[in-house]
Scaffold this active site. Sequence first.
Site, short mmCIF file in Angstrom:
data_model
loop_
_atom_site.label_atom_id
_atom_site.label_comp_id
_atom_site.label_asym_id
_atom_site.label_seq_id
_atom_site.Cartn_x
_atom_site.Cartn_y
_atom_site.Cartn_z
CG HIS A 142 -1.64 1.25 1.49
ND1 HIS A 142 -2.99 1.39 1.25
CD2 HIS A 142 -1.22 2.44 2.01
CE1 HIS A 142 -3.36 2.61 1.58
NE2 HIS A 142 -2.31 3.27 2.05
CD GLU A 143 1.98 3.70 3.66
OE1 GLU A 143 2.37 4.76 3.12
OE2 GLU A 143 0.91 3.62 4.29
CG HIS A 146 0.62 6.18 -0.90
ND1 HIS A 146 -0.57 6.56 -1.47
CD2 HIS A 146 0.32 5.70 0.34
CE1 HIS A 146 -1.56 6.32 -0.62
NE2 HIS A 146 -1.05 5.80 0.47
CD GLU A 214 -4.26 6.71 2.46
OE1 GLU A 214 -4.01 5.48 2.59
OE2 GLU A 214 -3.37 7.57 2.52
#
Length: 297
Positions: A142-143, A146, A214
């Site tokens: 997930h990070e 980004h 997100e």
Amino acid sequence: MARTRFAPDRGLTNRMVLTMFFIGLLYVVFVGVLIVALGKAWPLIVLIAGGVFVAQFWFSDRIAAFSMGAREVTPQEAPELHGAVDRLCALADMPKPRVAIARTDVPNAFATGRSRKKSLVCATTGLLRRLEPDELEGVLAHELSHVAHRDVAVMTIAGFLGVLAGLITRMALWTGLGRSRNNQNLALVLIPLISAVVYVISFLLTRLLSRYRELSADRAGALLTGRPSALASALTKVSGQMSRIPTRDLRQAEPFNAFFFAPAVTGESLSRLLSSHPTLQQRLDRLARLSGELGRP
């Protein structure tokens, strides 16, 4: 421009472009007001504020790490964390970011940096202690998404305008707001008013982008690992553990909510318009649908 194997998101790209367009428009209007209100004093103020912006953008990863008390770690110091990042970067075909650990019991993670090659991913000791390996990989994916989508850099720029507005207001007041009494009277009225408007609009724009990014990172990270359920499990575990963290620690972490995997202070009573993240249920529902699409349990 090199691509990664993270699923592209045209909706995120369009939102980032629109956000930067409106942020740029706000900046032009704000500078125009400064020129009118401050007269000959405005170049110095804008020059200093511009220098602060460049410094923040150029060193955003180091500033965020320092503010969170994060320390870069070597593979020997954190072999499991580095191993997970290595596997995900190889899977995503992207440069490996620097890896850091923040010594706090708040279970969270964040990524920052102005580019893929100048990025940093950080996990807290509270997160590492609570998550299983597959859950941790879900959070790290997930990070990393980004970073791959470059929305971290956009959030850094977009979020700075509100800071810039407040900074210039204080500097203008300290420097006397211009030389003539008429300029002072005009500036006393215009600068605080325009600064407040700029701050509110930039705040709402960044919050709107933050909520969408997100959801985009949840999807991209889950598609990369192929295990949406692991990310959903990590979300549930992290959100559930937040209530057990001392309020003082949560308040200290709250200013970084927009960059966190999950908000340190959720505040169910807060308006969704002001929230930096979608609701937990919305994220879990999206991941459940993605599991169904992939045919995974």
